[in-house]
Design a protein around this motif. Structure first.
Motif: not given
Length: 276
Positions: A165-170, A215-216
């Motif tokens: 999830y951190i990588l998705m946000v990055l 984000f969805i």
């Protein structure tokens, strides 16, 4: 006292928290300092190359030159973060379902740890500049964004959990180059250029895809893997639920401002075209 020991309170939030070896701590510190050093080098290179290649740079105020250079290393980090995040999530088998025995929220690697460490170095450097020159480089929303990012990434690096999830946000940093180019064109007196218009349109659609739709998908992924998400140590679990949600609200607010700006820019471009 080791790095993990300094954050030993995290261990109180779950028995799944593992203390890393000294070798791993050295790797973490090395990657963080690498991120800081790279930011400083790129900042200096931006000042040197811009003074040689852009006549407009010499006419900028001292504060504008600082922001110009600052946005230089911001752009480099954004490209780096987006590319490696895409690779780790989409191209490698690190987070592929059933590719490993570990839960997807417990997976990490030496490479992913290094990526998070470099990003921590970037956010620390950028936040330091924002605070030092406050509010010239950004207001309270930037401090909140960077603070939440650091809080989440540090937890994920130390625990080895929730890295997907951190990588998705990055990956959402992919929109940052468009934001920075928009500022550079503005201070360069090119706000009425076609490149400014095209960049504004690219920023709108890039933001829609990377910071709204993605984000969805993140929230949907959490919902589909909630049994695994619940296995994250308690502080990390609540952070995974609240930090992306907070960033999502901020992204929607910024998207609204970007949309308004794009409409105004397109209207001016259309009026200029008719005038010609």
């Amino acid at each position: 006292m080791g790095l993990v020991s300094s954050f030993g309170f995290l261990a109180d939030f779950g028995s799944s928290y593992d203390f890393a070896s000294s070798r791993k701590e050295v790797q973490w510190l090395a990657s963080i300092f690498t991120g800081i050093i790279l930011c400083v080098i790129i900042y200096r290179l931006m000042a040197i190359t811009s003074s040689l290649l852009f006549a407009r740079y010499g006419k900028l105020s001292d504060k504008e030159k600082i922001e110009w250079n600052n946005r230089g290393f911001s752009t480099v980090h954004a490209i780096f973060a987006a590319v490696v995040s895409f690779y780790l999530i989409m191209r490698s088998d690190l987070f592929t379902d059933d590719s490993r025995e570990e839960l997807i929220v417990h997976r990490s690697s030496t490479f992913s740890d290094s990526v998070l460490g470099i990003s921590i170095g970037y956010f620390l450097t950028d936040l330091a500049l924002i605070l030092w020159y406050y509010p010239a480089l950004g207001g309270i929303e930037y401090i909140l964004h960077h603070g939440l990012s650091l809080f989440s990434i540090i937890q994920s690096l130390l625990s080895g959990q929730a890295q997907i999830y951190i990588l998705m946000v990055l990956f959402t940093e992919a929109t940052t180059p468009f934001v920075n180019l928009r500022w550079h064109l503005d201070v360069s007196g090119l706000k009425s250029s076609k490149l400014y218009v095209w960049n504004g349109v690219a920023l709108f659609f890039g933001w829609l895809i990377a910071r709204i739709i993605l984000f969805i998908f993140i929230f949907q992924h959490m919902y589909n893997h909630f049994d695994e998400v619940k296995q994250i140590f308690p502080l990390g679990f609540y952070s995974v639920l609240t930090v992306p949600a907070t960033l999502a609200v901020m992204n929607v607010f910024w998207f609204w401002k970007i949309a308004r700006g794009m409409v105004r820019t397109l209207a001016k471009a259309k009026a200029k075209k008719h005038a010609e």
